[in-house]
Design a protein around this motif. Structure first.
Motif, PDB file in Angstrom:
ATOM      1  N   ARG A 129       0.829  -1.223   0.000  1.00 41.35           N
ATOM      2  CA  ARG A 129       0.000   0.000   0.000  1.00 41.35           C
ATOM      3  C   ARG A 129       0.859   1.267   0.000  1.00 41.35           C
ATOM      4  O   ARG A 129       0.589   2.207  -0.752  1.00 41.35           O
ATOM      5  N   LYS A 130       1.886   1.333   0.858  1.00 39.36           N
ATOM      6  CA  LYS A 130       2.714   2.543   0.947  1.00 39.36           C
ATOM      7  C   LYS A 130       3.348   2.876  -0.393  1.00 39.36           C
ATOM      8  O   LYS A 130       3.361   4.034  -0.806  1.00 39.36           O
ATOM      9  N   TYR A 131       3.883   1.865  -1.081  1.00 35.51           N
ATOM     10  CA  TYR A 131       4.497   2.091  -2.397  1.00 35.51           C
ATOM     11  C   TYR A 131       3.450   2.586  -3.392  1.00 35.51           C
ATOM     12  O   TYR A 131       3.682   3.560  -4.113  1.00 35.51           O
ATOM     13  N   ILE A 132       2.303   1.934  -3.430  1.00 30.89           N
ATOM     14  CA  ILE A 132       1.237   2.295  -4.379  1.00 30.89           C
ATOM     15  C   ILE A 132       0.773   3.727  -4.142  1.00 30.89           C
ATOM     16  O   ILE A 132       0.624   4.511  -5.085  1.00 30.89           O
ATOM     17  N   GLU A 133       0.567   4.089  -2.888  1.00 29.10           N
ATOM     18  CA  GLU A 133       0.115   5.441  -2.566  1.00 29.10           C
ATOM     19  C   GLU A 133       1.209   6.476  -2.833  1.00 29.10           C
ATOM     20  O   GLU A 133       0.920   7.593  -3.267  1.00 29.10           O
ATOM     21  N   LYS A 134       2.467   6.103  -2.603  1.00 28.31           N
ATOM     22  CA  LYS A 134       3.580   7.019  -2.842  1.00 28.31           C
ATOM     23  C   LYS A 134       3.656   7.427  -4.313  1.00 28.31           C
ATOM     24  O   LYS A 134       4.029   8.553  -4.631  1.00 28.31           O
ATOM     25  N   ILE A 135       3.284   6.508  -5.221  1.00 27.69           N
ATOM     26  CA  ILE A 135       3.355   6.835  -6.646  1.00 27.69           C
ATOM     27  C   ILE A 135       2.003   7.276  -7.211  1.00 27.69           C
ATOM     28  O   ILE A 135       1.805   7.300  -8.420  1.00 27.69           O
ATOM     29  N   GLY A 136       1.070   7.635  -6.313  1.00 23.93           N
ATOM     30  CA  GLY A 136      -0.173   8.239  -6.749  1.00 23.93           C
ATOM     31  C   GLY A 136      -1.368   7.330  -6.893  1.00 23.93           C
ATOM     32  O   GLY A 136      -2.442   7.772  -7.301  1.00 23.93           O
ATOM     33  N   GLY A 137      -1.236   6.056  -6.572  1.00 22.07           N
ATOM     34  CA  GLY A 137      -2.362   5.132  -6.664  1.00 22.07           C
ATOM     35  C   GLY A 137      -3.102   5.040  -5.344  1.00 22.07           C
ATOM     36  O   GLY A 137      -2.790   5.752  -4.385  1.00 22.07           O
ATOM     37  N   PHE A 138      -4.079   4.155  -5.306  1.00 19.78           N
ATOM     38  CA  PHE A 138      -4.799   3.927  -4.058  1.00 19.78           C
ATOM     39  C   PHE A 138      -5.165   2.452  -3.962  1.00 19.78           C
ATOM     40  O   PHE A 138      -5.178   1.727  -4.950  1.00 19.78           O
ATOM     41  N   LEU A 187       1.588  -0.073 -10.781  1.00 21.69           N
ATOM     42  CA  LEU A 187       2.003  -1.469 -10.586  1.00 21.69           C
ATOM     43  C   LEU A 187       3.501  -1.597 -10.772  1.00 21.69           C
ATOM     44  O   LEU A 187       4.116  -0.831 -11.501  1.00 21.69           O
ATOM     45  N   CYS A 188       4.044  -2.607 -10.187  1.00 23.85           N
ATOM     46  CA  CYS A 188       5.461  -2.922 -10.311  1.00 23.85           C
ATOM     47  C   CYS A 188       5.583  -4.272 -11.011  1.00 23.85           C
ATOM     48  O   CYS A 188       4.753  -5.148 -10.831  1.00 23.85           O
ATOM     49  N   SER A 189       6.612  -4.439 -11.837  1.00 21.70           N
ATOM     50  CA  SER A 189       6.844  -5.752 -12.446  1.00 21.70           C
ATOM     51  C   SER A 189       8.174  -6.336 -11.979  1.00 21.70           C
ATOM     52  O   SER A 189       8.737  -7.202 -12.623  1.00 21.70           O
TER      53      SER A 189
END
Length: 163
Positions: free
Chosen positions: A99-108, A138-140
């Motif tokens: 969650r922290k990574y997703i929110e840091k890059i603007g997602g939710f 997303l990350c790959s």
């Protein structure tokens, strides 16, 4: 003496394999990560032909009949049978854990009652190939672990909820 690190959603044996991953030669790690990046790029380039979805992956590479290098992301899984007992070689990349990574890059990460957590209210995994519309969040990058093997190991099973 080995220090064990607790990793959310996995058992002590899997956490130990994550620690052993630091022993994987950097060149091998880079090659695996480059392979996953290359595949992601191909899928994204072909998104008009393939459709708007994506995929998760699990890869196991035997090394010298003594080790397995396991790369994976998403909710594909690798499980090894050792003396008739199943041992997880991977854990799912759930949005709650990233969650922290997703929110840091603007997602939710949505949390709708009765449903699983989802990236941008759509995808139930935080790492995947493709999914062009969500790729910005997303990350790959695969997790890469290292697993010792021996005569007690019988087979590896790959699983997915999509097949």
């Amino acid at each position: 003496m080995t220090t064990k690190t607790k990793v959310a959603g996995c058992d002590d044996e899997y956490a130990s394999s994550l620690q052993l991953a630091s022993q994987i030669p950097r060149r091998s790690r880079r090659r695996i990560m480059a392979g996953y990046d290359d595949e992601d790029a191909v899928i994204l380039q072909q998104s008009l032909k393939l459709g708007k979805g994506g995929s998760t992956a699990a890869t196991v590479i035997p090394i010298d009949s003594q080790k397995l290098m396991v790369a994976k992301f998403g909710d594909s899984r690798a499980v090894m049978s050792r003396n008739g007992v199943a041992h997880q070689l991977s854990v799912d990349h759930e949005p709650s854990n990233e969650r922290k990574y997703i929110e840091k890059i603007g997602g939710f990460v949505s949390n709708i009652p009765g449903d699983v957590l989802r990236v941008d209210g759509q995808l139930a995994v935080a790492r995947a190939f493709g999914d062009k519309r969500l790729k910005i969040h997303l990350c790959s990058e695969p997790d890469i672990t290292h697993q010792a093997v021996g005569d007690q190991n019988e087979f590896v099973v790959f699983t997915s909820d999509g097949i």
